[in-house]
Design a protein around this motif. Structure first.
Motif, PDB file in Angstrom:
ATOM      1  N   ARG A  14      -8.910   3.343   5.478  1.00 11.71           N
ATOM      2  CA  ARG A  14      -8.163   2.664   4.408  1.00 11.71           C
ATOM      3  C   ARG A  14      -6.821   3.351   4.166  1.00 11.71           C
ATOM      4  O   ARG A  14      -5.814   2.687   3.905  1.00 11.71           O
ATOM      5  CB  ARG A  14      -9.004   2.659   3.126  1.00 11.71           C
ATOM      6  N   SER A  29      -6.808   4.889  -0.532  1.00  8.60           N
ATOM      7  CA  SER A  29      -6.194   3.670   0.009  1.00  8.60           C
ATOM      8  C   SER A  29      -4.787   3.498  -0.542  1.00  8.60           C
ATOM      9  O   SER A  29      -3.840   3.180   0.190  1.00  8.60           O
ATOM     10  CB  SER A  29      -7.030   2.446  -0.352  1.00  8.60           C
ATOM     11  N   THR A  82      -7.703  -2.083   9.481  1.00  5.96           N
ATOM     12  CA  THR A  82      -8.573  -2.905   8.635  1.00  5.96           C
ATOM     13  C   THR A  82      -9.826  -3.299   9.406  1.00  5.96           C
ATOM     14  O   THR A  82     -10.946  -3.240   8.872  1.00  5.96           O
ATOM     15  CB  THR A  82      -7.820  -4.149   8.132  1.00  5.96           C
ATOM     16  N   ASP A 142      -5.409  -7.044   0.451  1.00  3.52           N
ATOM     17  CA  ASP A 142      -5.655  -5.619   0.249  1.00  3.52           C
ATOM     18  C   ASP A 142      -5.760  -5.271  -1.229  1.00  3.52           C
ATOM     19  O   ASP A 142      -6.463  -4.330  -1.600  1.00  3.52           O
ATOM     20  CB  ASP A 142      -4.527  -4.810   0.897  1.00  3.52           C
TER      21      ASP A 142
END
Length: 421
Positions: A109, A58, A93, A27
């Motif tokens: 996200r 995110s 995801t 990530d």
């Protein structure tokens, strides 16, 4: 139970926590690997502003997860939290692949980040529950090598599959789903201080779980003797994650702005994270030998120096790769040493909460880093000013950590050891 049996049992937590950090490493860099392609192709409607928004939102999710979900591990144990959070992260995801536009992409996200944000504090708290006395530095940095191993693997995958950016998220989600059954069946359930692995030769030690009224909350961090410690590590973690996420999100684009090719930028992202893994190994050993405070101050100071060096365009490819490698050695292990120090400064019953606080506040820096760098990219001045901003952040981290004491008197009057002075 014998020491040998405990050591054998501990192998599963070691590897499973390491693999959880691999997902965090994925990530960390996945947006950095796909942003140049998304901006270039305008897929889903992306431009520099949209990419900055996606990177920022995110990290908002990851920060909220660290602050508000990770502390639950001090109340309910690490295992269930890790299983739930990895599952949640994997679902959203995979969902990114089906996003029709920038807004939905960013929303997925954000939701994925909520799950992932709690994984790092919970995994590090788990490993420090098991760590033999005097090995907290190595325990933390060893676990966090997974973080950068995941980043290296993701950067390497990007070199093979970009510009097909959707494959990146498919791989990350499938990897998370593959880890879940192992976490469920092989990770022992534990609360802080229920199980502690003694140093070889000592008898195994078990302590009762903390009473409900003694369980941790953020209020404890505001009570003596912890406020100064919490403030110092919060500032350092903020600056450390500003560096980590700012560099990993925008390094390919920064190098592109400096005149390097896109493939060169992706290769340098890989080199940066290979340096991070090497730095973690060295930093953990030195921290346990010489004291975490000395090493973390040295590491942040050297980070500032080498980040400033990158503001100068380097024509020789070998020297450029060496400079980026050494920068990775110091920048990323600096932040991990902050986590190691937090694990040593706070007692076991506060460990997950303190790590969640450090990681959560740090994620604010992780949000600011890509946002500021993205703004510089949009303004066309990312190179060299992005590296000047990063170097300044490292200097501020040094200033904050100088104020943190070498050891902290515990609430009950005992001192919390943090390694050699």
């Amino acid at each position: 139970m014998s020491t040998t049996s405990l050591e054998n049992k501990s192998r599963w937590p070691v590897w499973l926590c390491w693999l959880a950090m691999v997902l965090d490493g994925f990530d960390l860099v996945v947006l950095g690997t796909v942003i140049p392609t998304l901006i270039k192709t305008h897929d889903l409607g992306f431009d520099a502003v949209g990419a900055t928004f996606a990177a920022t939102i995110s990290l908002v999710g990851v920060g909220l997860g660290a602050l508000f979900i990770a502390p639950l591990s001090d109340r309910f144990g690490r295992r269930n939290l890790l299983v739930a959070c990895v599952t949640w992260f994997s679902i959203f995801t995979i969902a990114v692949v089906f996003a029709p536009n920038v807004a939905v992409f960013s929303a997925f996200r954000l939701l994925a980040g909520l799950g992932l944000g709690a994984c790092l504090p919970a995994a590090l708290a788990y490993m420090n529950d098991y760590a033999p006395a005097g090995s907290a530095g190595k325990s933390t940095t060893r676990t966090m090598t997974g973080y950068h191993a995941g980043a290296v693997a993701t950067a390497f995958l990007a070199l093979m599959v970009i510009p097909d950016w959707r494959i990146m998220f498919v791989v990350g989600g499938v990897a998370g789903f593959a880890l879940v059954p192992f976490l469920w069946f092989k990770l022992p359930e534990t609360l802080p201080a229920v199980i502690s692995l003694p140093a070889p030769g000592n008898a195994a030690a078990k302590e009762p779980a903390p009473a409900v009224e003694d369980r941790a909350s953020f209020k404890d961090l505001g009570r003596k003797p912890y406020p100064l410690v919490a403030a110092g590590v919060a500032v350092a973690s903020f600056m450390g994650l500003l560096l980590v996420y700012g560099l990993n999100t925008w390094l390919p684009q920064l190098m592109s702005s400096a005149g390097y090719s896109l493939s060169a930028g992706l290769s340098l992202l890989l080199v940066l994270n290979v340096g991070a893994v090497a730095g973690l190994v060295v930093a953990g050993i030195l921290a346990d030998k010489h004291g975490t405070k000395k090493i973390v101050l040295l590491w942040f100071g050297l980070s500032a120096v080498f980040l400033a060096v990158l503001s100068v365009k380097i024509q020789n490819e070998l020297i450029l790769n060496a400079a980026v490698f050494v920068t990775g050695v110091f920048v990323f292990s600096s932040q991990v040493l902050v986590y190691a120090w937090v694990s040593q400064l706070f007692p076991p019953r506060l460990r997950g909460t303190a790590l969640g606080f450090a990681a959560g506040v740090g994620r604010l820096g992780a949000i600011l880093g890509p946002a500021v760098t993205g703004t510089l990219v949009a303004a066309g001045i990312a190179y060299p000013w992005g590296f000047y901003v990063f170097a300044g952040a490292a200097v501020l981290a040094v200033a904050a950590l100088v104020m943190v004491p070498q050891a902290v008197p515990a609430a009950a009057g005992k001192r919390t050891a943090v390694g050699p002075s």
